[in-house]
Scaffold this motif. Structure first.
Motif, PDB file in Angstrom:
ATOM      1  N   THR A 108     116.201 -48.101 108.086  1.00  9.24           N
ATOM      2  CA  THR A 108     114.809 -48.543 108.157  1.00  9.24           C
ATOM      3  C   THR A 108     113.908 -47.698 107.270  1.00  9.24           C
ATOM      4  N   ASP A 109     114.131 -46.384 107.244  1.00 11.40           N
ATOM      5  CA  ASP A 109     113.287 -45.506 106.426  1.00 11.40           C
ATOM      6  C   ASP A 109     113.358 -45.900 104.959  1.00 11.40           C
ATOM      7  N   CYS A 110     114.559 -46.208 104.487  1.00 12.97           N
ATOM      8  CA  CYS A 110     114.731 -46.614 103.091  1.00 12.97           C
ATOM      9  C   CYS A 110     114.043 -47.945 102.833  1.00 12.97           C
ATOM     10  N   LEU A 111     114.170 -48.880 103.774  1.00  8.03           N
ATOM     11  CA  LEU A 111     113.539 -50.185 103.619  1.00  8.03           C
ATOM     12  C   LEU A 111     112.025 -50.060 103.591  1.00  8.03           C
ATOM     13  N   VAL A 112     111.469 -49.248 104.474  1.00  8.20           N
ATOM     14  CA  VAL A 112     110.014 -49.051 104.506  1.00  8.20           C
ATOM     15  C   VAL A 112     109.523 -48.446 103.200  1.00  8.20           C
ATOM     16  N   ASP A 113     110.267 -47.474 102.677  1.00  8.40           N
ATOM     17  CA  ASP A 113     109.875 -46.861 101.404  1.00  8.40           C
ATOM     18  C   ASP A 113     109.884 -47.891 100.281  1.00  8.40           C
ATOM     19  N   LEU A 114     110.900 -48.742 100.239  1.00  8.83           N
ATOM     20  CA  LEU A 114     110.964 -49.785  99.212  1.00  8.83           C
ATOM     21  C   LEU A 114     109.802 -50.765  99.358  1.00  8.83           C
ATOM     22  N   LEU A 115     109.504 -51.163 100.580  1.00  6.00           N
ATOM     23  CA  LEU A 115     108.405 -52.099 100.809  1.00  6.00           C
ATOM     24  C   LEU A 115     107.056 -51.490 100.427  1.00  6.00           C
ATOM     25  N   ARG A 116     106.887 -50.208 100.702  1.00  2.00           N
ATOM     26  CA  ARG A 116     105.637 -49.533 100.335  1.00  2.00           C
ATOM     27  C   ARG A 116     105.471 -49.491  98.816  1.00  2.00           C
ATOM     28  N   ARG A 117     106.538 -49.165  98.124  1.00  2.77           N
ATOM     29  CA  ARG A 117     106.481 -49.131  96.655  1.00  2.77           C
ATOM     30  C   ARG A 117     106.261 -50.528  96.080  1.00  2.77           C
ATOM     31  N   PHE A 118     106.874 -51.527  96.702  1.00  2.00           N
ATOM     32  CA  PHE A 118     106.683 -52.901  96.223  1.00  2.00           C
ATOM     33  C   PHE A 118     105.243 -53.343  96.422  1.00  2.00           C
ATOM     34  N   ARG A 119     104.678 -53.022  97.575  1.00  2.00           N
ATOM     35  CA  ARG A 119     103.281 -53.393  97.831  1.00  2.00           C
ATOM     36  C   ARG A 119     102.352 -52.760  96.802  1.00  2.00           C
ATOM     37  N   ASP A 120     102.607 -51.514  96.438  1.00  2.00           N
ATOM     38  CA  ASP A 120     101.766 -50.844  95.443  1.00  2.00           C
ATOM     39  C   ASP A 120     101.911 -51.505  94.070  1.00  2.00           C
ATOM     40  N   ALA A 121     103.113 -51.987  93.754  1.00  2.00           N
ATOM     41  CA  ALA A 121     103.348 -52.599  92.443  1.00  2.00           C
ATOM     42  C   ALA A 121     102.882 -54.050  92.391  1.00  2.00           C
ATOM     43  N   PHE A 122     102.971 -54.764  93.531  1.00  2.00           N
ATOM     44  CA  PHE A 122     102.620 -56.190  93.577  1.00  2.00           C
ATOM     45  C   PHE A 122     101.756 -56.474  94.815  1.00  2.00           C
ATOM     46  N   PRO A 123     100.520 -56.009  94.823  1.00  2.00           N
ATOM     47  CA  PRO A 123      99.674 -56.175  96.015  1.00  2.00           C
ATOM     48  C   PRO A 123      99.364 -57.618  96.357  1.00  2.00           C
ATOM     49  N   ALA A 124      99.481 -58.545  95.408  1.00  2.00           N
ATOM     50  CA  ALA A 124      99.141 -59.943  95.673  1.00  2.00           C
ATOM     51  C   ALA A 124     100.339 -60.763  96.144  1.00  2.00           C
ATOM     52  N   VAL A 125     101.527 -60.162  96.177  1.00  2.00           N
ATOM     53  CA  VAL A 125     102.735 -60.895  96.561  1.00  2.00           C
ATOM     54  C   VAL A 125     103.044 -60.623  98.033  1.00  2.00           C
ATOM     55  N   THR A 126     103.216 -61.689  98.815  1.00  2.00           N
ATOM     56  CA  THR A 126     103.564 -61.529 100.215  1.00  2.00           C
ATOM     57  C   THR A 126     105.079 -61.384 100.366  1.00  2.00           C
ATOM     58  N   SER A 288     112.671 -59.259  90.172  1.00  2.00           N
ATOM     59  CA  SER A 288     113.282 -58.312  89.240  1.00  2.00           C
ATOM     60  C   SER A 288     113.012 -56.876  89.668  1.00  2.00           C
ATOM     61  N   TRP A 289     111.821 -56.636  90.213  1.00  2.00           N
ATOM     62  CA  TRP A 289     111.497 -55.292  90.707  1.00  2.00           C
ATOM     63  C   TRP A 289     112.483 -54.887  91.794  1.00  2.00           C
ATOM     64  N   TRP A 290     112.766 -55.799  92.721  1.00  2.00           N
ATOM     65  CA  TRP A 290     113.687 -55.481  93.803  1.00  2.00           C
ATOM     66  C   TRP A 290     115.094 -55.206  93.279  1.00  2.00           C
TER      67      TRP A 290
END
Length: 310
Positions: A108-126, A288-290
């Motif tokens: 879960t910690d790794c997943l949360v970190d990835l989601l946080r970084r994704f949100r910062d890179a793509f704030p408009a993508v749900t 592609s980011w993922w």
């Protein structure tokens, strides 16, 4: 009241006056004449049939109605800005949503970190996130409900999916300290495992239904939730395999102990983790980011090196 004739510009002027503290300051911030600002607010008040500002003092003060409606105006403008940003991103080829299916054993910690970084890179993508076990992840990717999946508990990868190998997860067999298997030294004989309740994950998919993986007991309790399995293990209701990162604190505190089965040594075994996706799915910037972020992982657990040494 004629709310149909309201304009976004009027709402922006209203919010700017409230934030700036005066019509003059709002005019400066918006690079407009003060008369235009005053006219926009007066027109808005007329259309709403509500006085938004008390102009009797030196500076305009929000009325009770103005205070209440200011929050609504901000919400409308935020939604419009979000719509504009998402539409602009989509016109440039960026996805509006990323649908992910992730194995229950992925940290879960790794997943949360990835989601946080994704949100910062793509704030408009749900993000739409499904947590599944066994064939559930692959099934969602195959039928198109998920754009990308992270497999763990499924031992084989369906041949119609592309895959990227990720760092593994260490799995250990554990029981509560008061369990009948806890005091056995060395590998537990198969005949003893057959007599004890094994807690295993159930498969809600059709892909691997009625298939068992790492099941050794005749008596099994099945569940789809790792948290429930974890709680039952600590309660001494059976034995089972768990990701080491989930039970690390329990092992350190003595709430659970490791056991050795004929298939798994006490130190555990590595569970391969893979990222899978369909070859015909067009990868936009977000997907592609993922793919890049997952391929760049060197560990899934910040304490994996410590665990390997223990």
């Amino acid at each position: 009241m004629n709310i149909e004739r309201l304009s976004l510009d009027q709402l922006r002027v209203f919010v700017q006056v409230a934030d700036s503290g005066s019509f003059l300051a709002a005019a400066r911030n918006l690079a407009r004449a003060q008369s235009a600002i005053s006219y926009a607010v007066a027109t808005l008040e007329s259309q709403l049939d509500v006085q938004l500002f008390d102009r009797s003092g030196y500076r305009p003060q929000l009325t009770d109605a103005g205070i209440a409606l200011l929050q609504d105006a901000r919400q409308v403008l935020d939604q419009v800005d979000s719509l504009q940003n998402r539409a602009s991103s989509y016109s440039k080829g960026q996805e509006l949503e990323v649908a992910l299916a992730v194995d229950v054993f992925f940290p879960t910690d790794c997943l949360v970190d990835l989601l946080r970084r994704f949100r910062d890179a793509f704030p408009a993508v749900t993000v739409r996130l499904d947590i599944e076990a066994l064939g559930g992840v692959a099934e969602r990717v195959i039928d198109g409900r998920a754009m990308l999946g992270i497999l763990g508990t499924l031992p084989t990868t369906p041949p119609n999916l592309l895959r990227v190998t990720l760092p593994s997860v260490r799995m250990v067999a554990v029981v509560a300290p008061g369990h009948a298997l806890a005091g056995i030294r060395g590998r537990i004989p198969e005949k003893l495992l057959l007599q004890q309740t094994q807690l295993v994950l159930s498969d809600r998919s059709e892909l691997t239904t009625r298939q068992d993986f790492s099941v050794h007991s005749r008596l099994t309790w099945r569940m789809s939730d790792v948290g429930t399995k974890h709680a039952l293990l600590r309660a001494g209701m059976g034995w089972g395999y768990m990701p080491q990162h989930v039970v690390r604190d329990d092992l350190a505190a003595g709430r659970l102990v490791r056991v050795s089965t004929p298939q798994h040594p006490p130190q555990g075994m590595d569970l391969p983790i893979q990222c899978v996706y369909k070859p015909d799915h067009r990868a936009g910037p977000a997907l592609s980011w993922w793919l890049d972020a997952l391929a760049g992982l060197t560990t899934l657990d910040r304490l994996s090196q410590q665990d390997a040494a223990n």
